[in-house]
Design an enzyme around this catalytic site. Structure first.
Site, PDB file in Angstrom:
ATOM      1  CB  SER A  87      -0.949   0.016   1.195  1.00  0.00           C
ATOM      2  OG  SER A  87      -2.009  -0.904   0.989  1.00  0.00           O
ATOM      3  CE  LYS A  90      -4.565   1.720  -0.533  1.00  0.00           C
ATOM      4  NZ  LYS A  90      -3.983   0.393  -0.343  1.00  0.00           N
ATOM      5  CB  SER A 145      -4.544   0.917   3.881  1.00  0.00           C
ATOM      6  OG  SER A 145      -3.593   0.739   2.854  1.00  0.00           O
TER       7      SER A 145
END
Length: 384
Positions: A87, A90, A145
């Site tokens: 993640s 991101k 997340s």
């Protein structure tokens, strides 16, 4: 090629093979592709900026420490090792889409928003029929997340394909040559990878954006923020920011982004400010299997960075400004080869040098008959 060999018996098969090898090794115009070693060929060597004390040993496969104010890379271990980012990707998603989507824009969620969310993804809890602002969804991305929030924003941006293209273009613009984007949320996807160095580029660019900085440092929020029967509280999963699960919060931590998948292991991008200096660390896949290893190793690197930065400022930075421009490889080459690395020396390997020298020699020989024919044509041309 066979005609050339028969024309010049002195050109051996090994020279022809060298030419073929050189052709494979040459990358895009303007550079030569560095060799990509197997995982067992990665050196694991730690590099330090001049004048700094030795950087600490931590178990992560790859990491960087950067002084954000000066841009100096203070220390690194395998900074261009191409690994699944989880993640932490991101951060790139936010860089690419934050300017495109006004925070106050409202959207009522529909089932199609989350159809492409991979099973097993982390979710914030986007529900069909509930109205969210874009700002709500960004808090869902950074705090929980939430891959459901990511895919909802991607649809608002025009769809998955356009979002992936925008993310890749943003990475390329920043010089993040170790990054190949195949999902918007960082979930394990064949052919997707990034590096500790590239993640530092995304974070540095993000921290210059006030919205990015605010979202990545938010500890808790209501989702959606307006409240109501469908609203609930969410807390940032970055333990170094909020202090949870036995991890003490790091003083002055700005935040940024943590991640975990089965292929990536734990990953973390974290920045903190102390005495008007900001230190940024990126860390990928600690080999220490304890639950908080990624946070405690990050703490060690941040502490070292604050101690080392003033010395590096006087002595100069680590000469590790970018990875070589190398072609991205196919899915098959990278899926399962998560410890591949591009060379950071900027020099061709001895084997590649031999290939190129042989290629130049062969091309020189090949040009001889054409030169002879040209001279003969000029001599035989009738005068006017």
């Amino acid at each position: 090629m066979a005609r050339f060999v028969s024309f010049y018996p002195c050109i051996t098969k090994s020279v022809v093979a060298s030419l073929a090898g050189a052709a494979i090794a040459v990358g895009p115009v303007g550079g030569v592709a560095a060799a990509v070693p197997r995982s067992d060929e990665v050196s694991g060597q730690i590099q330090n900026a001049p004048g700094t004390p030795d950087a600490p040993e931590v178990s992560a496969l790859s990491w960087t420490v950067t002084d954000v104010g000066t841009g100096n890379l203070l220390a690194a271990k395998e900074p261009h090792l191409r690994l699944p980012p989880a993640s932490t990707l991101k951060t790139l998603f936010a860089l690419a889409l934050l300017p495109q989507l006004p925070a106050a824009t409202e959207h009522t969620a529909v089932t199609a928003d989350i159809n492409d969310v991979a099973p097993g993804s982390s979710l914030v809890g986007v529900h069909e029929g509930t109205s969210y602002t874009v700002g709500d969804l960004w808090r869902g991305v950074f705090l929980s997340s939430g891959n459901d929030a990511v895919h909802t924003l991607a649809r608002l941006n025009g769809g998955l394909d356009l979002t992936l293209a925008r993310m890749q273009a943003t990475a390329d613009r920043l010089g993040a040559h170790d990054t190949s984007v195949r999902s918007p949320d960082g979930f394990d996807t064949p052919g997707q990878y990034s590096s500790a160095y590239d993640l530092s580029l995304f974070a540095r660019a993000g921290l210059r954006n006030a919205d990015f900085r605010r979202y990545c440092g938010t500890k808790s929020a209501q989702f959606p923020a307006v409240g109501g029967p469908d609203s609930f509280g969410i807390q940032n999963t970055n333990r170094l920011l909020v202090g949870s699960h036995g991890v003490e919060p790091y003083p002055g931590l700005i935040g940024v982004k943590n991640g975990y998948t089965s292929e990536a292991g734990n990953t973390l991008v974290a920045a903190a400010t102390r005495h008007n200096r900001t230190i940024l660390i990126t860390i990928m896949n600690p080999q220490d299997t304890s639950a908080n290893a990624v946070y405690e190793e990050s703490r060690v690197l941040l502490d070292w960075g604050f101690d080392a930065a003033p010395q590096a400022l006087a002595a100069g930075q680590l000469r590790e400004s970018a990875s070589p421009t190398a072609p991205r490889h196919s899915d098959a080459a990278h899926h399962g080869a998560v410890a591949a690395q591009t060379s950071t020396s900027g020099k061709a390997s001895p084997g590649l040098t031999r290939h190129l020298e042989a290629a130049v020699a062969l091309l020189s020989l090949v040009s001889v008959p054409f030169a002879i024919r040209a001279v003969r044509r000029r001599r035989n041309r009738p005068t006017r």
